[in-house]
Enzyme design. Sequence first.
Site, short mmCIF file in Angstrom:
data_model
loop_
_atom_site.label_atom_id
_atom_site.label_comp_id
_atom_site.label_asym_id
_atom_site.label_seq_id
_atom_site.Cartn_x
_atom_site.Cartn_y
_atom_site.Cartn_z
N LYS A 101 2.87 -2.92 -6.71
CA LYS A 101 3.04 -4.41 -7.45
C LYS A 101 4.38 -4.52 -7.84
O LYS A 101 4.89 -5.74 -7.48
CB LYS A 101 1.92 -4.82 -8.71
CG LYS A 101 0.65 -4.98 -8.40
CD LYS A 101 -0.22 -5.40 -9.48
CE LYS A 101 -1.43 -4.97 -9.23
NZ LYS A 101 -2.05 -5.56 -7.84
N ASP A 120 -0.44 -6.80 -2.15
CA ASP A 120 0.73 -7.03 -2.98
C ASP A 120 1.98 -7.20 -2.04
O ASP A 120 2.68 -7.99 -1.91
CB ASP A 120 0.86 -5.98 -4.16
CG ASP A 120 -0.36 -5.75 -4.71
OD1 ASP A 120 -0.88 -6.79 -5.05
OD2 ASP A 120 -0.71 -4.61 -5.03
N LYS A 142 -1.37 -13.63 -5.19
CA LYS A 142 -2.18 -12.62 -4.64
C LYS A 142 -3.39 -12.54 -5.70
O LYS A 142 -3.36 -12.75 -6.75
CB LYS A 142 -1.46 -11.22 -4.80
CG LYS A 142 -2.31 -10.07 -5.20
CD LYS A 142 -3.09 -9.61 -3.88
CE LYS A 142 -4.11 -8.53 -4.43
NZ LYS A 142 -3.71 -7.38 -5.19
N GLY A 186 -10.78 -4.53 -1.98
CA GLY A 186 -10.86 -3.05 -1.67
C GLY A 186 -12.25 -2.60 -2.09
O GLY A 186 -12.97 -1.99 -1.13
N GLY A 199 -9.17 -8.52 -7.91
CA GLY A 199 -9.90 -7.75 -9.42
C GLY A 199 -10.80 -8.94 -9.79
O GLY A 199 -11.67 -9.46 -8.78
P1 ADP Z 1 -5.35 -4.54 -8.06
O1 ADP Z 1 -6.73 -4.66 -7.51
O2 ADP Z 1 -4.91 -5.85 -9.04
O3 ADP Z 1 -4.08 -4.62 -7.12
P2 ADP Z 1 -5.00 -1.71 -8.93
O4 ADP Z 1 -5.60 -0.85 -9.29
O5 ADP Z 1 -4.29 -1.70 -7.52
O6 ADP Z 1 -5.24 -3.27 -8.90
O7 ADP Z 1 -3.46 -1.88 -9.85
C1 ADP Z 1 -3.61 -2.28 -11.20
C2 ADP Z 1 -3.83 -0.89 -12.08
O8 ADP Z 1 -2.46 -0.20 -12.28
C3 ADP Z 1 -4.21 -1.12 -13.41
O9 ADP Z 1 -5.67 -1.22 -13.48
C4 ADP Z 1 -3.84 0.19 -14.17
O10 ADP Z 1 -4.98 1.06 -14.03
C5 ADP Z 1 -2.61 0.73 -13.02
N1 ADP Z 1 -1.37 0.77 -13.95
C6 ADP Z 1 -0.70 1.86 -13.79
N2 ADP Z 1 0.26 2.12 -14.69
C7 ADP Z 1 0.37 0.89 -15.33
C8 ADP Z 1 1.16 -0.11 -16.35
N3 ADP Z 1 2.35 0.55 -16.66
N4 ADP Z 1 0.83 -1.15 -16.80
C9 ADP Z 1 -0.47 -1.58 -16.59
N5 ADP Z 1 -1.23 -1.08 -15.50
C10 ADP Z 1 -0.87 -0.04 -14.81
MG MG Z 2 -3.77 -2.79 -5.64
#
Ligand code: ADP
Ligand code: MG
Length: 293
Positions: free
Chosen positions: A250, A194, A29, A65, A32
């Site tokens: 995820k 994801d 995947k 996104g 970012g």
């Molecule tokens: P992506 O674009 O990679 O899907 P997301 O924003 O959807 O990113 O998901 C990742 C985010 O999840 C991180 O940036 C963080 O803010 C959040 N997050 C929540 N809980 C946790 C955790 N326990 N450890 C790491 N990140 C976390």
């Molecule tokens: Mg995401």
Amino acid sequence: MNSLLQKANILVEALPYIRRFFGKTFIIKYGGAAQVKKDLKDAFAQDVVLLNYIGIRPIIVHGGGPKISSMMERLGKKPEFIQGQRITDKETMDIVEMVLGGLVNKEIVSLINSHGGKAVGLSGKDGGLIKAKRKTLKTQSGRGRGRVIDLGLVGEVTEVDTHILVGLEKEGFIPVISPIGVGPEGEALNINADSVAASIASALKAEKLILLTDVRGIMDRKEGVLSTLTEQKTKKLIREGTIAGGMIPKVQACLKAVRDGVSKTHIIDGRVPHCLLLEIFTLRGIGTEILLS
Ligand code: ADP
Ligand code: MG
């Protein structure tokens, strides 16, 4: 001479991994910072092409996104989210398809091809790859707790038809998939990337599912990276609120994949150049590995 020997040693160290993974499928995947910054984009594409040339079969599933939101704003529409999920009306879905299935998908295809790979872009519509149904959400707090929220054209995967992927892999193509599924009435549905990656990994019984993100891995309350997590521990961290937001889909994706027979699942830091090679060809790996027990 010493530095030449060092280079030879590095290649030889990779040999056991190359042998183990020859002919195996990895679902990656991509999202970012790795999808935005020039040097990270190039390093990612080099890694994917290298994996492919040594006989590993990478399949890329991408998000996008922020690009959807910025295109919506350019077209005068306000992006809206509930519990991290985009509310997707018909007009928004058209934008999602244009941006994800068009712009973003083809950009990744050209990126990989410019580094010597043979990538082919697909959405879940192509070859009947992803069938989906509408996803409903329940309010989690407040007065209307438990009320069903209509997110519009947001979907979850119900079925994956892997024929098109198997055919492409056989010919040495690298599939690049945008997370759009087809609903019961033939309508396009917007799906979390994801979970699409997990469903494809499960359907193909892939060797690895690797999710790139913009944090070092799954972190505990003190922001220490947890290098391995079991299903039980993961569920506890979600209950406590330590794992939240975009990290929830995820970990759910990884758990689904391991339950369905995918050997290894990893959440890794896409901000690190060549994070894929570091994860695959080193003993310790990077980020968080999610296991059943
Ligand atoms: P992506 O674009 O990679 O899907 P997301 O924003 O959807 O990113 O998901 C990742 C985010 O999840 C991180 O940036 C963080 O803010 C959040 N997050 C929540 N809980 C946790 C955790 N326990 N450890 C790491 N990140 C976390
Ligand atoms: Mg995401």
